[in-house]
Design an enzyme around this catalytic site. Structure first.
Site, PDB file in Angstrom:
ATOM      1  N   ARG A 130      37.498  33.467  28.487  1.00 40.96           N
ATOM      2  CA  ARG A 130      37.048  34.519  27.586  1.00 40.96           C
ATOM      3  C   ARG A 130      37.902  34.528  26.320  1.00 40.96           C
ATOM      4  O   ARG A 130      39.029  34.088  26.313  1.00 40.96           O
ATOM      5  CB  ARG A 130      37.144  35.882  28.268  1.00 40.96           C
ATOM      6  CG  ARG A 130      36.171  36.133  29.396  1.00 40.96           C
ATOM      7  CD  ARG A 130      36.351  37.526  29.955  1.00 40.96           C
ATOM      8  NE  ARG A 130      37.720  37.768  30.406  1.00 40.96           N
ATOM      9  CZ  ARG A 130      38.653  38.431  29.726  1.00 40.96           C
ATOM     10  NH1 ARG A 130      38.355  38.938  28.546  1.00 40.96           N
ATOM     11  NH2 ARG A 130      39.874  38.592  30.202  1.00 40.96           N
ATOM     12  N   LYS A 171      31.195  39.274  32.108  1.00 40.84           N
ATOM     13  CA  LYS A 171      32.068  40.364  31.696  1.00 40.84           C
ATOM     14  C   LYS A 171      31.428  41.263  30.647  1.00 40.84           C
ATOM     15  O   LYS A 171      31.831  42.427  30.497  1.00 40.84           O
ATOM     16  CB  LYS A 171      33.399  39.814  31.186  1.00 40.84           C
ATOM     17  CG  LYS A 171      34.238  39.155  32.286  1.00 40.84           C
ATOM     18  CD  LYS A 171      34.496  40.070  33.473  1.00 40.84           C
ATOM     19  CE  LYS A 171      35.423  39.440  34.488  1.00 40.84           C
ATOM     20  NZ  LYS A 171      35.583  40.274  35.707  1.00 40.84           N
ATOM     21  N   HIS A 205      37.317  46.941  38.890  1.00 37.86           N
ATOM     22  CA  HIS A 205      37.535  45.496  38.869  1.00 37.86           C
ATOM     23  C   HIS A 205      38.246  45.142  40.166  1.00 37.86           C
ATOM     24  O   HIS A 205      39.476  45.120  40.222  1.00 37.86           O
ATOM     25  CB  HIS A 205      38.380  45.114  37.656  1.00 37.86           C
ATOM     26  CG  HIS A 205      38.538  43.638  37.471  1.00 37.86           C
ATOM     27  ND1 HIS A 205      39.661  43.061  36.929  1.00 37.86           N
ATOM     28  CD2 HIS A 205      37.705  42.614  37.768  1.00 37.86           C
ATOM     29  CE1 HIS A 205      39.522  41.755  36.888  1.00 37.86           C
ATOM     30  NE2 HIS A 205      38.345  41.456  37.400  1.00 37.86           N
ATOM     31  N   SER A 253      43.153  38.290  37.383  1.00 39.17           N
ATOM     32  CA  SER A 253      42.839  36.895  37.695  1.00 39.17           C
ATOM     33  C   SER A 253      44.074  36.173  38.225  1.00 39.17           C
ATOM     34  O   SER A 253      45.167  36.285  37.675  1.00 39.17           O
ATOM     35  CB  SER A 253      42.330  36.192  36.432  1.00 39.17           C
ATOM     36  OG  SER A 253      42.063  34.844  36.677  1.00 39.17           O
ATOM     37  N   LYS A 261      42.172  38.155  44.531  1.00 37.24           N
ATOM     38  CA  LYS A 261      41.055  39.035  44.868  1.00 37.24           C
ATOM     39  C   LYS A 261      39.970  38.304  45.654  1.00 37.24           C
ATOM     40  O   LYS A 261      39.515  38.760  46.700  1.00 37.24           O
ATOM     41  CB  LYS A 261      40.409  39.613  43.588  1.00 37.24           C
ATOM     42  CG  LYS A 261      41.107  40.775  42.983  1.00 37.24           C
ATOM     43  CD  LYS A 261      40.224  41.592  42.063  1.00 37.24           C
ATOM     44  CE  LYS A 261      39.223  40.824  41.258  1.00 37.24           C
ATOM     45  NZ  LYS A 261      39.779  39.820  40.346  1.00 37.24           N
ATOM     46  N   ASP A 269      34.495  40.831  42.947  1.00 39.65           N
ATOM     47  CA  ASP A 269      35.071  41.097  41.632  1.00 39.65           C
ATOM     48  C   ASP A 269      34.724  42.444  41.000  1.00 39.65           C
ATOM     49  O   ASP A 269      35.565  43.041  40.344  1.00 39.65           O
ATOM     50  CB  ASP A 269      34.657  39.982  40.662  1.00 39.65           C
ATOM     51  CG  ASP A 269      35.487  39.967  39.396  1.00 39.65           C
ATOM     52  OD1 ASP A 269      36.724  40.047  39.493  1.00 39.65           O
ATOM     53  OD2 ASP A 269      34.901  39.854  38.304  1.00 39.65           O
TER      54      ASP A 269
END
Length: 538
Positions: free
Chosen positions: A61, A202, A222, A240, A244, A259
């Site tokens: 991103r 996202k 999140h 990140s 997770k 997520d």
């Protein structure tokens, strides 16, 4: 190739300014999309059966190039700043016109899908993409309507995705040629100049993080989530690289999602219909559920193969450390359908502490839980340059600041109320280093982390003795099934206790410095949970 799978007969692209030309493909199957990507030379099939593609210039991103249109709807509600950057409605319309003109006459791929597994909050989305694999990513990641639902599908939001279009910063109000723009009034997302598929995912998450808390009374999170055989729901927050996806993919528990979730008055529900996992250093032995999900219909991003083969080399970071795989959630054998669960009984805050300071697991008071939620701490190693080994502390409010349009306190207040209403156990879990910081100590073994989480879920840490961390005030268990006792107290794993004290004081100072921006809106209980730098360690 087929023009479309199933389509609402009344659906049209003309409402977006696009012509319904012959090159518009509606709701193609993943097989047809893969075939088209191969025909266009945009990927290849690996030995595992997954399509491998490269996202181009951007392999992650670009948060500095994400904008929200500032208008009557958002001016007084969005938490404006470096994360939520404003852009004018005029710039939005100019960019939308550019995308429409760019896509006009080109081959485009249309995907009708939805977010939110709880039908009460269902959120219909239509994606129009330039590339077939962007469309297949949306098939993987969002929830998939039935054939009957597609015949009457009506989108609430639309996304225009044109990686090949570059903005003109001087004319278009962007920082550089790539952009992601959200318009809450028009209910549209524009993505240009970047092929990184995570911008699609996202972008929708950011929209839900505004709409659900603000207008529907649902806490957006999140996090990953799973459910045990007895129906007990667990939630895993983390940035990140903290684990997770890995830790929620537990063969003994049903997977809700990896997520993005909402927490309503009924319980937890997945926003998505798929998973987007990091693949760097992935092995079948350590992460079998993710490894086995990489097959036909999955998409591998920016991976390299062993020379002369089509076998992915997951240790290779030549293109990026952020190698990824997207796959539909049904690739996980124990995924729940529908992907919903009850109110959580345990919440885990995951952090990869590269300083080697935080305990591998600790129990939090309500005040500490809110403090660490608002802090959203993890640490990353500085990079791959020779001799650069000092970790970098990262604080991301609510463990997802780049996707949160509202002020962090609004999410924190909702979480705090729900935690206390449902009497939730909250744990801080360090999946990072022990025995020293990065470059000196060792990464905490995944099997130990799994054992500690399993013990917490089974209630096996309820009766054990605890010790308070001198600096962070965390309650550390002195014993845990299947974990050596000496692992549980981080100071005992360091060869030099005074060196540990100095590093703990350094990290505590970073926490306190970061939290200064929240102090005005934090309660006394939360402020009291801040770490304390001991006089001997200053």
């Amino acid at each position: 190739m087929e023009k479309f799978g199933i389509k609402n007969p009344a659906a049209t692209l003309q409402t977006l300014g696009l012509k319904d030309h012959e090159n518009a493909h509606w709701n193609l199957s993943p097989e047809a999309l893969t075939e088209r990507a191969l025909q266009l030379g945009q990927g290849f099939i690996t030995d595992l059966g997954a399509l491998a593609i490269e996202t181009g210039e951007f392999t992650g991103r670009s948060p500095k190039d994400r904008f929200i249109v500032k208008d009557e709807e958002t001016a007084g509600t969005v938490d404006w700043g470096a994360i939520n950057q404003p852009i004018s409605a005029e710039s939005f319309y100019r960019l939308r016109d550019k995308i429409v003109q760019y896509l006009d006459g080109r081959e485009v791929f249309v995907r009708d899908a939805y977010a939110c597994a709880d039908d009460q909050y269902r959120f219909n989305i239509r994606l129009v993409s330039e590339y077939p694999w962007s469309n297949q990513f949306a098939y993987n990641m969002f929830l998939r309507p039935t054939e009957a639902e597609l015949l009457s599908f009506d989108p609430e939001w639309t996304i225009l995705c044109a990686p090949g279009l570059h903005a003109d910063p001087e004319k278009d109000g962007t920082r550089q040629h790539n952009f992601s723009v959200i318009n809450f009034t028009e209910k549209q997302i524009l993505i240009g100049g970047s092929g990184y598929t995570g911008e699609i995912k996202k972008g929708v998450f950011s929209v839900l993080n505004y709409v659900l808390p603000k207008h529907r009374g649902v806490l957006s999170m999140h996090c990953s989530a799973n459910v045990g055989e007895k129906g007990d729901t667990a939630v895993f927050f983390g940035l990140s690289g903290t684990g997770k996806t890995t830790l929620s993919a537990d063969p003994e528990r049903g997977l809700i999602g990896d997520d993005e979730h909402g927490w309503s008055d009924k319980g937890v529900f997945n926003f998505e219909g798929g998973c987007y996992a990091k693949t760097i250093d992935l092995t079948e032995e350590k992460e079998p559920e993710i490894y086995h999900a990489i097959r036909h219909r999955a998409i591998l991003e920016n991976i390299k193969c062993f020379p002369g083969t089509r076998t992915p080399d997951f240790e290779n970071s030549e293109i990026t450390e952020n190698t990824r795989v997207s796959y539909p959630i049904y690739h996980i054998e124990n995924a729940l359908q529908p992907s919903t669960g009850g109110h959580p009984q345990n919440i885990f805050f995951l952090t990869c502490d590269a300083f080697g300071v935080l305990p591998p697991i600790s129990r939090l008071t309500p005040g500490q839980a809110m403090y660490h939620f608002m802090s959203g701490y993890t640490a990353k190693v500085a990079g791959t340059e020779a001799g650069v080994t000092e970790p970098q502390a990262t604080f991301s409010a609510c463990f997802g600041a780049p996707f949160m349009p509202l002020h962090p306190a609004e999410y924190a207040e909702m979480l705090g109320a729900k935690m206390q209403e449902h009497n939730v156990n909250v744990w801080l879990v360090n999946t990072g280093w022990t025995g020293g910081a990065y470059g000196m100590g060792n990464r905490i073994k995944l099997k130990f982390t799994r054992a500690m989480i399993s013990a917490a879920l089974k209630g096996e840490l309820e009766e054990v003795a605890y010790k308070e961390h001198e600096v962070f005030g965390l309650q550390m268990p002195l014993s845990c099934p299947n974990v050596p006792d000496e692992v549980l107290d981080p100071r005992q794993t360091w060869a030099d206790g005074s060196a540990y004290d100095a590093k703990a004081a350094d990290l505590a100072a970073r926490f306190n410095k970061n939290f200064e921006k929240f102090e005005a809106k934090a309660s006394d209980e939360i402020l009291a949970a801040a770490p304390k730098v001991l006089a001997s360690a200053k």
